[in-house]
Scaffold this active site. Structure first.
Site, PDB file in Angstrom:
ATOM      1  N   ASP A 144       5.978   2.930   7.199  1.00 49.12           N
ATOM      2  CA  ASP A 144       5.878   2.394   5.854  1.00 49.12           C
ATOM      3  C   ASP A 144       6.283   3.424   4.808  1.00 49.12           C
ATOM      4  O   ASP A 144       7.109   3.151   3.933  1.00 49.12           O
ATOM      5  CB  ASP A 144       4.453   1.914   5.577  1.00 49.12           C
ATOM      6  CG  ASP A 144       4.033   0.773   6.483  1.00 49.12           C
ATOM      7  OD1 ASP A 144       4.914   0.200   7.161  1.00 49.12           O
ATOM      8  OD2 ASP A 144       2.836   0.462   6.524  1.00 49.12           O
ATOM      9  N   SER A 168       0.830  -1.205   0.000  1.00 52.59           N
ATOM     10  CA  SER A 168       0.000   0.000   0.000  1.00 52.59           C
ATOM     11  C   SER A 168       0.867   1.259   0.000  1.00 52.59           C
ATOM     12  O   SER A 168       0.642   2.186  -0.785  1.00 52.59           O
ATOM     13  CB  SER A 168      -0.940   0.001   1.200  1.00 52.59           C
ATOM     14  OG  SER A 168      -0.222  -0.131   2.415  1.00 52.59           O
TER      15      SER A 168
END
Length: 381
Positions: free
Chosen positions: A169, A125
């Site tokens: 992330d 993602s």
């Protein structure tokens, strides 16, 4: 490959292409949104995008991975739902770029493809967000520094997608550097690099148990950490995040916390200490100590944070018995996904497939296994 996918889908050449790497959370599980330190590593597998502008306000995004497309008008930009929700990672980045001042008067065509396994804990993602951000900035001539683009992508996931993630992330996908770990101080959102010793290998065991973070226990754990912080702030008025409290102070004041909240806080605070200990061990090139800390991290995730599952625990236990494995732990949000193993050069495909075979026998479904190397961060290609 991404150019070919774009041409096949839209019948013309793309104007710009970009890619961003997947990442492995080396250590620092759920410390990021709690203001703690974390170490991550960008891998040499990517999400790639290709874009070309249109002369109307239509936005079309096609995924070569799931063979699905979405269409939305620029003037109607809003989160998509159900089976179209996968496109929100790119649309959310577009929304944040517009808020940041990027001028966009027409829509675009986008193709996206990946050699990252979705739902495996490697943050496909965030890689989608960062590759989209790089391509959109290039396409529309918008200049933004790397730290700002990582923060922008995080806001996209928080606000548009609806996942209350920290900066891990997006930071690793942005600042990845070959042969290095990315070090992040999540309270100040500052980034650095730590060189890996020679001969360190990464193996990923994907359980095929996909985690859907928006609807999963991830949000519950985030809320529990915030509740634990609020309870501790009744005693420690200046406490800004869980990462600021010491283990000693936590133990002395555990009466302030319910059983579950204490365990969530204990994981976060002890994990922050493990991150600092790993940094020191890497400076000494002591991979045996690093490995022990990685195993301890998984045990804390399993017992205190309760974001492991039987499949992840099984793989970590099997890897613990391998002399060529320094350490292994769940990587990413948990509740499914993958196990990262940090190994010597002696750990090979045969050893990996043997463990995967035991996994198949135990759970009745295969665990995909692959060897990966460190890689560089998001970039136009």
């Amino acid at each position: 490959m991404i150019k070919a996918l774009f041409k096949k889908q839209y019948g013309s050449e793309p104007t710009v292409c970009a890619q961003a790497p997947g990442r492995l959370e080396f250590i620092g599980n759920h410390t990021d949104y709690n203001g703690g330190p974390v170490l991550g590593v960008a891998v040499n597998r990517h999400v790639s995008v290709a874009l070309a502008p249109r002369n109307d306000e239509l936005i079309r995004i096609w995924s070569g991975t799931i063979h699905r497309g979405v269409e939305i008008r620029l003037s109607e930009l809003a989160p998509l739902t159900d089976d179209d929700g996968w496109a929100n990672y790119a649309l959310g980045v577009l929304d944040e770029l517009i808020k940041a001042g990027m001028t966009i008067s027409s829509g675009f065509d986008m193709a996206v493809d990946s050699d990252l396994p979705a739902g495996s804990g490697m943050s496909s993602s965030a890689a989608f967000e960062l590759s989209s951000a790089c391509a959109l900035c290039e396409l529309y001539g918008f200049e933004i520094d790397r730290q700002a683009i990582a923060r922008l992508a995080r806001r996209a996931e928080n606000n548009f997608v609806g996942v209350p993630c920290g900066i891990l992330d997006q930071g690793v996908c942005t600042f990845g550097k070959e042969h290095h770990l990315v070090s992040i101080d999540c309270q100040t959102e500052t980034f650095g690099h730590i060189r890996m010793p020679e001969g360190v290998n990464f193996w990923v065991f994907n359980t095929a148990k996909k985690h859907a973070l928006v609807d999963s226990l991830y949000s519950t754990r985030h809320r529990e950490c915030m509740d634990a912080l609020a309870d501790l702030q009744t005693r420690f008025k200046d406490l800004k995040c869980l990462a600021e409290i010491s283990l000693e102070d936590l133990e002395d004041n555990r009466i302030l916390l319910s059983g579950a909240l204490y365990h969530r806080a204990h994981h976060v605070v002890s994990e922050c200490a493990r991150v600092h200990a790993v940094k020191a061990a890497l400076e000494d090139k002591d991979m045996e100590k690093v490995g022990r800390l990685i195993f301890a991290s998984h045990a804390s995730s399993r017992d205190d944070f309760e974001n492991s599952i039987a499949e992840l625990d099984f793989l970590v236990d099997k890897l613990h018995n391998e002399s060529s494995v320094w350490g292994a732990r769940l990587t990413g949000g948990g509740f499914g996904g993958a196990v990262m193993a940090v190994t010597t050069d002696e750990f090979d495909q045969a050893a990996a497939e043997s463990i995967a075979g035991e996994y198949l026998e135990r759970f009745g479904q295969p665990a995909s296994v692959f060897h990966t190397l460190t890689g560089n961060g998001a970039q136009v290609i």
